[in-house]
Design a protein around this motif. Structure first.
Motif, PDB file in Angstrom:
ATOM      1  N   LYS A 113       0.906  -1.321   0.454  1.00 19.72           N
ATOM      2  CA  LYS A 113      -0.349  -0.003  -0.106  1.00 19.72           C
ATOM      3  C   LYS A 113       1.184   1.644   0.056  1.00 19.72           C
ATOM      4  O   LYS A 113       0.437   2.301  -0.598  1.00 19.72           O
ATOM      5  CB  LYS A 113      -0.741   0.343   0.856  1.00 19.72           C
ATOM      6  CG  LYS A 113      -2.021   0.853   1.082  1.00 19.72           C
ATOM      7  CD  LYS A 113      -3.433   1.264   2.497  1.00 19.72           C
ATOM      8  CE  LYS A 113      -4.241   2.332   2.073  1.00 19.72           C
ATOM      9  NZ  LYS A 113      -5.534   1.822   2.599  1.00 19.72           N
TER      10      LYS A 113
ATOM     11  N   MET B 202      -6.754  -5.299   4.400  1.00 17.80           N
ATOM     12  CA  MET B 202      -5.886  -4.114   3.228  1.00 17.80           C
ATOM     13  C   MET B 202      -6.737  -4.178   2.479  1.00 17.80           C
ATOM     14  O   MET B 202      -6.973  -3.251   2.102  1.00 17.80           O
ATOM     15  CB  MET B 202      -4.918  -4.692   3.464  1.00 17.80           C
ATOM     16  CG  MET B 202      -3.550  -4.228   4.306  1.00 17.80           C
ATOM     17  SD  MET B 202      -3.380  -2.678   4.837  1.00 17.80           S
ATOM     18  CE  MET B 202      -2.670  -2.069   3.476  1.00 17.80           C
TER      19      MET B 202
ATOM     20  N   SER C 265      -9.498  -1.539   2.903  1.00 15.71           N
ATOM     21  CA  SER C 265      -8.524   0.322   3.416  1.00 15.71           C
ATOM     22  C   SER C 265      -9.095   0.298   1.736  1.00 15.71           C
ATOM     23  O   SER C 265      -8.612   1.322   1.600  1.00 15.71           O
ATOM     24  CB  SER C 265      -7.760  -0.198   3.880  1.00 15.71           C
ATOM     25  OG  SER C 265      -6.732  -0.482   2.935  1.00 15.71           O
ATOM     26  N   ILE C 266      -8.145  -0.910   0.724  1.00 12.25           N
ATOM     27  CA  ILE C 266      -8.339  -0.772  -0.906  1.00 12.25           C
ATOM     28  C   ILE C 266      -9.718   0.285  -1.545  1.00 12.25           C
ATOM     29  O   ILE C 266      -9.286   1.180  -2.107  1.00 12.25           O
ATOM     30  CB  ILE C 266      -7.342  -0.868  -1.497  1.00 12.25           C
ATOM     31  CG1 ILE C 266      -6.000  -1.101  -1.232  1.00 12.25           C
ATOM     32  CG2 ILE C 266      -7.789  -0.681  -2.937  1.00 12.25           C
ATOM     33  CD1 ILE C 266      -4.958  -1.854  -1.166  1.00 12.25           C
TER      34      ILE C 266
END
Length: 184
Positions: A14, A133, A136-137
């Motif tokens: 990220k 993750m 969050s993306i």
């Protein structure tokens, strides 16, 4: 240490994506004539990413060192318990099998278990970290992936059910071959 090493390893891409975004924005600005690529910022991002990966490697090394000790203790206990069990088995059991076959089955099973303990901890941590993750993306892509999981698990379950008998046969044949080698 497994959690920390895995988290650093998961966060790295990220952060690396920020460097790619910075490079893209600089390239677009250069083409538009309003600026250029900020190599200083990209270098800072890359150095930060490198430090994350170094921390991940250190934590993973420490985790591996600790888990090796734990696995060895568990393996020692299992082998001690197995030795006690072998001493209580009736003589008829030993007459129907070769010594090498018995030893091979015991050591292969214990070694497989020893490798599985460390892998289980790392895999669970990776699964949770990657899921966070992904959320969050992009929530929608994460939802699509989660909806596909039951189908994948069904296919994997079917394959495992059918392959389990082959695995048992392989272990039995391996025991017989090792038994034959030990006897010769």
């Amino acid at each position: 240490f497994a959690v920390a090493g895995t988290v650093f390893n998961i966060v790295g891409p990220k952060i690396l994506g920020k460097a790619t975004t910075e490079l893209f924005n600089g390239l677009v600005a250069k083409i538009g004539g309003s600026g250029g690529i900020d190599f200083t910022k990209i270098t800072q991002i890359l150095l930060f990413t490198l430090s994350l990966y170094v921390c991940s490697a250190i934590f993973s090394f420490i985790q591996g060192f600790i888990m090796t000790g734990i696995s060895n203790d568990v393996t020692y206990s299992l082998r001690r318990d197995i030795s006690g069990k072998i001493n209580r088995l009736p003589l008829k059991y030993y007459e129907s099998r070769t010594t090498g076959e018995i030893l091979s089955r015991v050591t292969n099973d214990v070694d497989t278990l020893q490798k599985s303990i460390t892998q289980l901890i790392t895999s669970v941590t990776t699964l949770i970290g990657v899921f966070i993750m992904m959320l969050s993306i992009n929530v929608w892509m994460t939802l699509a992936a989660v909806l596909i999981l039951p189908l994948s698990m069904g296919i994997i379950g079917t394959v495992m059910k059918r392959s389990q008998k082959f695995f048992r046969n392989q272990q039995r044949y391996l025991g017989e071959v090792n038994g034959q080698i030990e006897e010769i």
